[in-house]
Design a protein around this motif. Sequence first.
Motif, short mmCIF file in Angstrom:
data_model
loop_
_atom_site.label_atom_id
_atom_site.label_comp_id
_atom_site.label_asym_id
_atom_site.label_seq_id
_atom_site.Cartn_x
_atom_site.Cartn_y
_atom_site.Cartn_z
N PHE A 125 14.34 16.89 -24.10
CA PHE A 125 15.42 16.24 -23.35
C PHE A 125 16.64 17.16 -23.29
CE2 PHE A 125 12.76 12.68 -24.24
CZ PHE A 125 13.10 11.65 -23.36
N ILE A 126 16.93 17.84 -24.39
CA ILE A 126 18.10 18.72 -24.45
C ILE A 126 17.90 19.92 -23.53
CG2 ILE A 126 19.47 20.20 -25.97
CD1 ILE A 126 18.81 18.19 -28.23
N LEU A 127 16.70 20.50 -23.55
CA LEU A 127 16.42 21.63 -22.66
C LEU A 127 16.49 21.19 -21.20
CD1 LEU A 127 13.45 23.42 -24.49
CD2 LEU A 127 15.86 24.07 -24.47
N ALA A 128 15.97 20.00 -20.91
CA ALA A 128 16.02 19.49 -19.54
C ALA A 128 17.46 19.26 -19.09
CB ALA A 128 15.21 18.20 -19.43
N GLU A 129 18.26 18.66 -19.97
CA GLU A 129 19.67 18.39 -19.65
C GLU A 129 20.43 19.69 -19.40
OE1 GLU A 129 22.26 15.90 -18.48
OE2 GLU A 129 20.76 14.91 -19.74
N ALA A 130 20.02 20.75 -20.07
CA ALA A 130 20.68 22.05 -19.91
C ALA A 130 20.18 22.79 -18.67
CB ALA A 130 20.44 22.91 -21.14
N GLY A 131 19.22 22.20 -17.94
CA GLY A 131 18.69 22.84 -16.75
C GLY A 131 17.68 23.93 -17.04
N LEU A 132 17.08 23.91 -18.24
CA LEU A 132 16.20 25.00 -18.66
C LEU A 132 14.73 24.66 -18.54
CD1 LEU A 132 18.29 26.10 -21.77
CD2 LEU A 132 18.17 27.22 -19.53
N LEU A 133 14.42 23.48 -17.97
CA LEU A 133 13.02 23.13 -17.76
C LEU A 133 12.65 23.05 -16.28
CD1 LEU A 133 12.24 20.40 -20.47
CD2 LEU A 133 11.74 22.85 -20.51
N LYS A 134 13.53 23.52 -15.43
CA LYS A 134 13.21 23.53 -14.00
C LYS A 134 12.01 24.44 -13.74
CE LYS A 134 17.92 22.57 -12.44
NZ LYS A 134 19.13 23.10 -11.76
N GLY A 135 11.04 23.90 -13.04
CA GLY A 135 9.84 24.67 -12.75
C GLY A 135 8.83 24.67 -13.88
N HIS A 136 9.13 23.95 -14.97
CA HIS A 136 8.23 23.87 -16.10
C HIS A 136 7.69 22.46 -16.25
CE1 HIS A 136 9.26 27.88 -17.63
NE2 HIS A 136 10.52 27.59 -17.37
N THR A 137 6.62 22.33 -17.01
CA THR A 137 6.09 21.02 -17.38
C THR A 137 6.42 20.78 -18.84
OG1 THR A 137 4.29 21.12 -15.77
CG2 THR A 137 4.03 19.60 -17.63
N ALA A 138 7.07 19.68 -19.13
CA ALA A 138 7.48 19.36 -20.49
C ALA A 138 6.45 18.48 -21.18
CB ALA A 138 8.83 18.65 -20.48
N CYS A 139 6.19 18.78 -22.43
CA CYS A 139 5.35 17.92 -23.25
C CYS A 139 6.26 17.00 -24.04
CB CYS A 139 4.50 18.77 -24.20
SG CYS A 139 3.54 17.80 -25.38
N VAL A 140 6.12 15.71 -23.84
CA VAL A 140 6.94 14.73 -24.55
C VAL A 140 6.04 13.69 -25.20
CG1 VAL A 140 8.93 15.05 -23.02
CG2 VAL A 140 7.24 13.29 -22.48
N SER A 141 6.55 13.06 -26.22
CA SER A 141 5.79 12.02 -26.90
C SER A 141 5.53 10.85 -25.96
CB SER A 141 6.57 11.53 -28.12
OG SER A 141 6.02 10.33 -28.63
N TRP A 142 4.39 10.18 -26.13
CA TRP A 142 4.10 8.97 -25.36
C TRP A 142 5.21 7.94 -25.53
CZ3 TRP A 142 4.13 4.64 -28.30
CH2 TRP A 142 3.86 4.79 -29.67
N LEU A 143 5.87 7.96 -26.70
CA LEU A 143 6.93 7.00 -26.98
C LEU A 143 8.14 7.18 -26.06
CD1 LEU A 143 7.90 4.76 -28.95
CD2 LEU A 143 8.81 6.59 -30.39
N HIS A 144 8.36 8.43 -25.60
CA HIS A 144 9.55 8.73 -24.81
C HIS A 144 9.22 9.12 -23.37
CE1 HIS A 144 10.84 9.88 -29.06
NE2 HIS A 144 11.51 8.77 -28.77
N HIS A 145 7.96 8.97 -22.99
CA HIS A 145 7.54 9.43 -21.67
C HIS A 145 8.28 8.71 -20.55
CE1 HIS A 145 4.84 9.80 -18.14
NE2 HIS A 145 4.58 10.98 -18.65
N ARG A 146 8.38 7.41 -20.63
CA ARG A 146 9.03 6.64 -19.57
C ARG A 146 10.51 7.02 -19.44
NH1 ARG A 146 8.16 1.65 -17.03
NH2 ARG A 146 6.30 1.32 -18.29
#
Length: 339
Positions: free
Chosen positions: A131-152
């Motif tokens: 979430f922090i990397l995404a908020e910083a704009g550092l996951l653009k063009g990437h696929t993030a692996c997140v827990s099923w608990l936080h997927h939604r």
Amino acid sequence: MAVDVRTSKDVSGAASPKALRVGFILSKSFTLSAFALFVDTLRLASDSEDRSRRVHCDWDVLSSTRNFISSSSGIQVAPTAPFADPSCFDYIAVVGGLLKVDEPIDSYALAYLRKAANAGVGLIGLCTGSFILAEAGLLKGHTACVSWLHHREFRGRFPDIEATSEQIFRFDGKVATCAGGSSVADLAATLVRHHVGEAAERNALEILQIRHRRDATDLQPRNPLGLEARDRRVHLAIMMMEQHTEDLLSIDSIATMTNVSRRQLERLFESDMGASPSAIYMKIRMAAALNMVVRTNKPLIEIALETGFESLSHFTRRFRAAFGDTPSQIRRDGRRQAG
């Protein structure tokens, strides 16, 4: 993953190659287990047996201040270094934690992450660090692996970023993301194997009492409704259903994404679950609805829409069939018991 071996000195003063260096950024209310599993894997891989010298690996907890950082459990960790040149590290790992925290890392840490990315340093998001990397704009063009608990919640916050909750961790170019929990040790061991070697990885895992390192392709352990599937394809299909209770997937689409035909998927479900994919999908939707009815104050029409129903009347009929009472009755009875 590029290997960048740097030379340092061990406690005896002799020059030794530091094959793997990691800088940690700990968020407010970070997950202690995620940090501890990663750093202890490095510690045990860095030397033979349990001698814990920094021979092959090195690490620091980075911060703009000397203030202790509190984990979600209340245990505090002291920073060990200021924000040095990020190229001193092979990876900068940001350890996430509770999602309700405002500004989980400060502006200095955000700027440092962006500087590290611009310098070509690998970035790692542990637990909700994605979430922090995404908020910083550092996951653009990437696929993030997140827990099923936080997927939604991840999909809601970052609809333009691809997310997966099937894998336990994922490498995507110079960015790695990890669902958290024990899979942090698997991710760290993978890095050790690549940068330091198999013997170092084996030493770390054996002392940590981990029999086998799981790979990035291993599925996250999750059994909604206690539905434990023996077949990997059924397990994956159930996880997809759980992640798409609002934007419903067709059974044909689920079959395609699990690389089987619809007919084969139906046979697998009958064998593993004793029910059709459609029936299991409805059970998962109803369980999600019941949870929201009992645990939230959301309007019933909103719950209906979030579980894939187009009308309140259709939702109410299905709900009564599943649980014997209407959503209104269960909510009212639950509140009476709570009172």
